[in-house]
Enzyme design. Structure first.
Site, PDB file in Angstrom:
ATOM      1  N   HIS A 199       5.589 -20.564  21.982  1.00  0.00           N
ATOM      2  CA  HIS A 199       6.397 -19.397  22.277  1.00  0.00           C
ATOM      3  C   HIS A 199       7.714 -19.655  21.435  1.00  0.00           C
ATOM      4  O   HIS A 199       8.346 -20.651  21.179  1.00  0.00           O
ATOM      5  CB  HIS A 199       6.891 -19.502  23.846  1.00  0.00           C
ATOM      6  N   ASP A 251      12.463 -26.379  22.528  1.00  0.00           N
ATOM      7  CA  ASP A 251      11.601 -25.777  23.243  1.00  0.00           C
ATOM      8  C   ASP A 251      11.294 -24.312  23.100  1.00  0.00           C
ATOM      9  O   ASP A 251      12.533 -23.460  23.612  1.00  0.00           O
ATOM     10  CB  ASP A 251      11.698 -26.014  24.758  1.00  0.00           C
ATOM     11  N   GLU A 303       8.312 -16.443  27.324  1.00  0.00           N
ATOM     12  CA  GLU A 303       7.699 -17.560  28.201  1.00  0.00           C
ATOM     13  C   GLU A 303       8.522 -17.808  29.094  1.00  0.00           C
ATOM     14  O   GLU A 303       8.231 -18.332  30.120  1.00  0.00           O
ATOM     15  CB  GLU A 303       7.461 -18.823  27.085  1.00  0.00           C
ATOM     16  N   GLU A 304      10.001 -18.006  28.802  1.00  0.00           N
ATOM     17  CA  GLU A 304      10.804 -18.542  29.834  1.00  0.00           C
ATOM     18  C   GLU A 304      11.209 -17.755  30.917  1.00  0.00           C
ATOM     19  O   GLU A 304      11.839 -18.324  31.940  1.00  0.00           O
ATOM     20  CB  GLU A 304      12.258 -19.143  28.988  1.00  0.00           C
ATOM     21  N   GLU A 351       3.365 -27.162  22.953  1.00  0.00           N
ATOM     22  CA  GLU A 351       4.509 -26.895  23.643  1.00  0.00           C
ATOM     23  C   GLU A 351       5.590 -28.138  23.553  1.00  0.00           C
ATOM     24  O   GLU A 351       5.394 -29.261  22.869  1.00  0.00           O
ATOM     25  CB  GLU A 351       4.524 -26.628  25.157  1.00  0.00           C
ATOM     26  N   HIS A 402      15.588 -27.326  28.158  1.00  0.00           N
ATOM     27  CA  HIS A 402      16.609 -26.277  28.850  1.00  0.00           C
ATOM     28  C   HIS A 402      18.214 -26.817  28.795  1.00  0.00           C
ATOM     29  O   HIS A 402      18.768 -26.148  29.538  1.00  0.00           O
ATOM     30  CB  HIS A 402      16.056 -26.018  30.263  1.00  0.00           C
TER      31      HIS A 402
END
Length: 337
Positions: free
Chosen positions: A62, A172, A200-201, A223, A311
């Site tokens: 992603h 990420d 995606e998130e 990923e 994140h």
């Protein structure tokens, strides 16, 4: 490859606003594959190999990153905001952010500690009680450079440090994107699809649409995943660890992975002397959650880079683990079909 990783990390692309990342990838792959961009912004590439197989394989990573979106501008020129994707409010306060549509820099703040009640001091500040300070003194001044709906990302430096570690924002899943680009630009045995997904998130939305369009028989999701190999965390709860190689999970909160593909990944890791590990907890989730239930079902496996501080503005990974992911994904592409 590392120049590519740094370049992708520095690009800004909060969920739903991934165009800069997509254009950078297109520039690198357009001479090596056919490609199209769908209505959700997914970049779908078809790479011709030496053999056309009976089954269809899709590799996926992603493009989007977690971030912030402006929801309101106060009379005093402060920006109210909410998060885009899962960001813990404890890693937000006091951070500098880039409102990248105009390149405006701001600082995330809240009520001064001496103005807080005793109860407020003892609790984690909620995002709804924070604001972005861009130095404006009025709504009118702020509106000259920012508007509701503008996105912001962490301001952070991409750096290598320690024993082969690197840190940066959006690793990420720009690491996964870099791995896929590396494979597209290489010689492959089989025809296959490479999909760079959006959103995606915020709920695996791009992957859901892309998997329906491509209609693969097999999928490999590339990923990053949470590593909690830190002081005071028991081995059982560390999930995975930096320096122990590619992470191949058997289950997370969105997917129970294909057991034969799970076994195959470990068989290849042993045969090819690729460092690999599994998760010690059922945690997280990724685009596989949408892909494996698409149409009549897709046999799916995920191969991930372990990352500390996921994140946040300082995702931290080990370069050797990234290399292990690239090697293992390549071997899977040579074997699955």
């Amino acid at each position: 490859m590392w120049e590519r990783v740094e370049h992708y990390s520095r690009l800004n692309g909060v969920s739903g606003d991934e165009s800069a990342v997509r254009e950078a990838i297109i520039e690198e792959v357009k001479a090596y594959c056919q490609y199209e961009v769908d209505a959700l912004g997914n970049l779908i590439c078809f790479k011709k190999g030496m053999v056309t197989p009976d089954k269809k394989l899709m590799l996926c990573a992603h493009m989007d990153e977690v971030g912030f979106i402006v929801t309101h501008i106060t009379d005093g020129g402060m920006l109210k905001f909410t998060t885009v994707g899962g960001i813990d409010s404890r890693v937000v306060l006091g951070r500098a952010v880039n409102l990248y549509r105009t390149g405006t820099i701001g600082v995330i703040g809240t009520k001064a500690i001496h103005q807080q009640t005793e109860q407020e001091r003892e609790t984690v500040v909620k995002v709804e009680d924070m604001f972005i300070d861009i130095g404006a003194s009025s709504r009118e001044e702020a509106m000259n450079v920012v508007r509701p709906g503008d996105c912001a990302v962490f301001c952070t430096d991409y750096e290598e440090f320690g024993d082969g570690l690197l840190k940066g924002k959006a690793l990420d899943d720009r690491l996964g994107c870099a791995v896929l680009v590396e494979l597209i630009r290489s010689k492959l045995k089989f025809d296959m699809y490479f999909v760079f997904t959006t959103q995606e998130e915020v709920g695996l939305r791009g992957a859901k649409a892309a998997a329906y369009s491509v209609n693969p028989d097999f999928a490999v999701v590339v990923e990053t995943t949470t590593a909690a190999d830190l002081s005071g965390v028991s081995e059982q709860k560390q999930v995975c660890a930096l320096g122990k190689g590619a992470v191949v999970g058997f289950m997370d909160r969105a997917t129970i992975y294909d057991r034969e593909l799970y076994a195959l990944a470990y068989k290849l890791a042993v045969e090819k002397k690729i460092t690999a590990q599994t998760k010690t907890m059922v945690a997280g989730g990724n685009d596989a959650g949408a892909i494996h239930t698409s149409r009549g079902g897709v046999r799916t496996i995920a191969v991930s880079v372990p990352s500390r501080y996921l994140h946040s503005g300082v995702c931290t990974v080990k370069k050797e683990d990234v290399k292990a992911v690239l090697k293992l994904v390549y071997e899977l592409t040579e074997t699955i079909l």
